[in-house]
Design an enzyme around this catalytic site. Structure first.
Site, mmCIF file in Angstrom:
data_model
loop_
_atom_site.group_PDB
_atom_site.id
_atom_site.type_symbol
_atom_site.label_atom_id
_atom_site.label_comp_id
_atom_site.label_asym_id
_atom_site.label_seq_id
_atom_site.Cartn_x
_atom_site.Cartn_y
_atom_site.Cartn_z
ATOM 1 N N SER A 1 -11.063 -0.816 -0.848
ATOM 2 C CA SER A 1 -9.791 -0.794 -0.121
ATOM 3 C C SER A 1 -10.000 -1.027 1.366
ATOM 4 O O SER A 1 -9.115 -1.528 2.058
ATOM 5 C CB SER A 1 -9.087 0.553 -0.318
ATOM 6 O OG SER A 1 -8.505 0.650 -1.584
ATOM 7 N N ASP B 1 0.838 -1.195 0.000
ATOM 8 C CA ASP B 1 0.000 0.000 0.000
ATOM 9 C C ASP B 1 0.879 1.254 0.000
ATOM 10 O O ASP B 1 1.949 1.254 -0.592
ATOM 11 C CB ASP B 1 -0.932 -0.040 1.217
ATOM 12 C CG ASP B 1 -2.273 0.615 0.951
ATOM 13 O OD1 ASP B 1 -2.280 1.838 0.702
ATOM 14 O OD2 ASP B 1 -3.310 -0.054 1.010
ATOM 15 N N HIS C 1 -3.791 6.081 3.474
ATOM 16 C CA HIS C 1 -4.476 4.887 2.979
ATOM 17 C C HIS C 1 -3.858 3.612 3.541
ATOM 18 O O HIS C 1 -4.555 2.723 4.043
ATOM 19 C CB HIS C 1 -4.414 4.890 1.446
ATOM 20 C CG HIS C 1 -5.255 3.856 0.780
ATOM 21 N ND1 HIS C 1 -4.828 2.552 0.586
ATOM 22 C CD2 HIS C 1 -6.493 3.926 0.226
ATOM 23 C CE1 HIS C 1 -5.765 1.871 -0.045
ATOM 24 N NE2 HIS C 1 -6.787 2.688 -0.284
#
Length: 773
Positions: A559, A151, A221
């Site tokens: 996600s 990620d 994220h």
């Protein structure tokens, strides 16, 4: 323009129904929440003292003296949470709730350990307590499992990655901490690496500053997804005071490692495959058990899909790879990450909403959603105007209606609540433009196409996002009233919402465009408004004008659903360390649920019945996955035979295996891959036979087949009874599909096969595409 004073009793529902105070007249303790501190994340001693004095002054203004406030307050939250706890009479609590600086008042009820919601919704905990049959208990919270995350990196200082109480790092871990300068791993966050050469080679001008030489997460994220999969218990978490509870990942006791492969977005992308593959390679060598990969692209033939190739090598080494299905919405065949060795995850809601109400001057109210960090002073209505009627000179009606940059005339907007039309650009940007023009609040209304699809955004001004129908009512009120006025209530966290889950509008749908005989996505999991750890270098909205920073943030997307499954696989890995990645997927899929919490079928965002092209086998049920009864297992050989029968030549096969002794099976068919779902593309008039094999992982028992045939299709199972005498025993069966005459006009048909022994229901969706006649 001056705000209107609120007429008496005009907002009885909005201002008082949201109070969580007792009706008993005796004194009780209450928590008064005031919003964010102005002193930031690293307050000085003076900052802390000033915050406490502010609390005394506020309560003192209601009680009559600062001394009385000091006697009443027993906690002053002066560091991260801004508020205080005090013993108050109910009337005092009601009065202080009306203060413009107060966001909300809560009765200080006795609380147990409580989640930020999704794990409670999934049943591994129950209002803070942990049921005896919880997969958490059975698996010791995922102890010793290693979860890797490919990620944007990680924020290592987050409390979600604290190693307090952890023992030595297991000797089987071969990784290292290569996070760059000022980056430290620990006994929880046991590894970190970054890969940027693919990105640097593809971006002009080439980035050279130190922010590209670190595994530190500057986006948020990666921190969010990794903490969702394997974050530790962190009490007292909220976003602007909302969603308050204890944050935790699916495998709270797991060990975690971060592989940073994603960088600031460019026109060409942000996660370049050269870096992604390097991440896969490192993770395999390091010894992770699970890889959580919340990224992807359009589905390609497996030989051309580097995500498929990288994940194959991981699975070949016993690593379960969990991937997001994509955020391309309701488009047919939009699902990505469709290789059969991946677990592909769609996104759906949980039973929580962050709600606000819009009150109009005619006593009507409309429920919306928001995570605004600011509130309007109570008992004041504000002038209401459509953005369409507030256009700057030489600005088109369309641009002003959408509240695009520079489209609003400050002379028309100042001091008012402005109504903006939602579109595909940022909701937060619209609020910023409204605020820049002097608006005090914003009502975001959907167009007809968006319907009831609402987004919870961290607006910079008081705001509420309402549906198309409610927006039409608000616009009609404005046009039919001489002096339209409105009020927007503060955000409230609502729990126990029904129905839930609902499939997210953004979650990519099947069918699988690369290989229709493999149903994708495999499963759905919580992916809407998920609260998890975040980066201290990113704003909650990712907007350049947003200077706010939060330790935990709410995000939505596949996600977010992907790491929920990764965390659950982590629990299963601890419980069944010798299970294959295919066995993990089977347990998850065959125990999934297709009903919502109102006992009706799962719906999509348009309130229509959803189907396996949206949710795969259904919604994840972690506790049931711990005891699936039977599993559909697969080996590397099975996947290679699958590729062979799809016509792969020797050169293409070398992408997946270096085993020169491998010989393709001549009897294997594509539909015979032992997948936990059953799919048949273009079923014609002749019967089709599909082979499957199940392995007993429970007590000796007899299973009987139960079939819900797709319309226009007859389904027979041979044999229809399977008797198992020991654990590990395997049985073969055939599924025979025949097309039958009917009046069906739909091309896609759905059914179900369930093997039941009275205690277990081993369920597989059946998806049939009928050949057009």
């Amino acid at each position: 323009m001056e705000a209107f004073n609120l007429p008496p009793l005009l907002l009885p529902f909005f201002l008082f129904a949201l109070l969580q105070t007792s009706t008993i007249e005796a004194k009780k303790s209450y928590i008064v929440y005031l919003g964010s501190h102005s002193h930031g994340l690293n307050p000085s001693a003076f900052d802390l003292q000033l915050a406490t004095q502010t609390h005394y002054n506020l309560l003192g203004s209601v009680l009559g003296s600062k001394e009385a406030a000091k006697e009443s307050i027993f906690y002053s939250y002066n560091k991260n949470i801004n508020g205080f706890a005090a013993v108050l009479e109910q009337k005092v609590a009601e009065d202080i709730a009306k203060h413009p600086d107060v966001i909300s008042v809560y009765e200080n009820k006795g609380l147990k350990l409580h989640t930020t919601r999704s794990w409670n919704f999934l049943g591994v905990e129950n209002d803070g307590g942990i049921p005896s049959g919880s997969l958490w208990n059975l698996s010791r919270f995922g102890e010793s499992t290693i979860i890797g995350n490919i990620d944007t990196g990680v924020w290592p200082e987050s409390k979600s990655f604290s190693d307090e109480g952890y023992g030595p790092i297991p000797t089987r871990w071969k990784g290292s901490c290569e996070g760059g300068s000022n980056f430290r791993c620990n006994r929880k966050l046991i590894g970190a690496r970054y890969f940027n050469k693919g990105y640097i080679s593809s971006v002009e001008p080439r980035p050279l500053n130190s922010s590209y030489d670190t595994a530190r997460d500057y986006d948020g994220h990666g921190t969010h997804t990794l903490s969702t999969a394997g974050g530790n218990f962190v009490p007292g978490v909220s976003i602007f005071g909302n969603g308050y509870g204890t944050a935790k990942g699916g495998s709270p006791n797991a060990l975690v490692a971060a592989y940073k492969v994603c960088w600031p977005p460019t026109l060409d992308g942000e996660c370049f495959m050269a870096d992604v593959l390097a991440g896969f390679e490192a993770a395999i060598s390091d010894g992770v058990d699970i890889l959580s990969v919340s990224l992807g692209e359009d589905a390609f033939e497996f030989s051309k899909d580097l995500m498929a190739i990288g994940s194959f090598h991981a699975v070949k080494n016993g690593i379960t790879v969990v991937c997001s299905a994509g955020n391309s919405g309701l488009f047919e065949g939009s699902v990505s990450n469709v290789a059969p060795w991946m677990i592909t995850v769609g996104a759906s809601t949980i039973d929580r909403l962050f709600t606000t109400y819009v009150a109009l001057g005619d006593n009507r109210h409309f429920k919306g959603e928001s995570l605004s960090s600011k509130i309007l002073p109570s008992k004041k209505f504000y002038p209401l105007i459509r953005a369409l009627d507030a256009a700057s000179d030489n600005i088109s009606n369309n641009n002003s209606a959408l509240c695009l940059k520079g489209s609003l005339d400050p002379k028309k907007v100042k001091g008012k609540i402005v109504v903006c039309l939602n579109s595909y650009d940022s909701e937060v940007d619209k609020g910023y433009e409204a605020a820049q023009a002097g608006a005090v609040g914003m009502i975001l209304v959907n167009d007809e196409e968006s319907g009831d699809d609402l987004w919870t955004a961290e607006h910079l001004l008081p705001a509420s996002h309402v549906s198309y129908i409610d927006g039409e009512s608000i616009n009609h009120y404005i046009q039919s009233t001489v002096t339209p006025i409105a009020y927007i209530t503060h955000v409230k966290t609502e729990l126990g919402i029904k129905p839930a889950p609902i499939m997210a509008s953004f979650s990519s749908r099947g069918p699988n465009r690369v290989e229709p005989s493999i149903l994708k996505p495999d499963i759905t999991a919580p992916g809407v408004n998920i609260l998890a750890a975040f980066s201290n270098k990113a704003s909650p909205t990712d907007s350049p004008f947003d200077k706010r920073r939060v330790l935990y943030n709410v995000l939505s997307g596949t996600s977010m659903s992907c790491p929920h499954i990764s965390g659950i696989v982590g629990l299963l890995k601890t419980l069944y360390p010798k299970w294959s990645p295919a066995a993990m997927r089977s347990a998850i899929m065959t125990t999934a649920e297709t009903e919502a919490n109102d006992l009706n079928p799962i719906l999509n965002s348009e309130k229509e019945k959803a189907n396996p092209l949206a949710y795969g086998a259904g919604h994840i049920q972690p506790n049931k996955a711990a005891n699936p009864g039977l599993i559909y297992d697969l080996s590397t050989q099975d996947y290679l035979n699958f590729l062979c029968v799809r016509g792969y030549n020797k050169t293409q096969m070398k992408l997946f295996t270096d085993d020169t002794s491998f010989v393709c099976s001549k009897s294997f068919k594509v539909t015979d891959l032992n997948y936990p779902s059953i799919s048949m593309n273009n079923l014609k008039s002749e019967a089709v036979e599909i082979k499957r094999r199940v392995k007993n992982v429970g007590s000796p028992s007899t299973y009987v087949a139960q079939v819900e045939a797709p319309p226009g299709v007859s389904v027979s199972i041979d044999p229809s009874t399977l008797k198992f005498t020991k654990i590990g025993e395997e049985k073969d069966f055939k599924v025979v599909l025949r097309r039958v005459p009917n009046n069906q006009t739909e091309r896609y048909m759905f059914g179900k096969l369930v093997w039941s022994n009275g205690n277990h229901r081993v369920s597989s969706p059946i998806f049939v595409t009928l050949e057009r006649q």
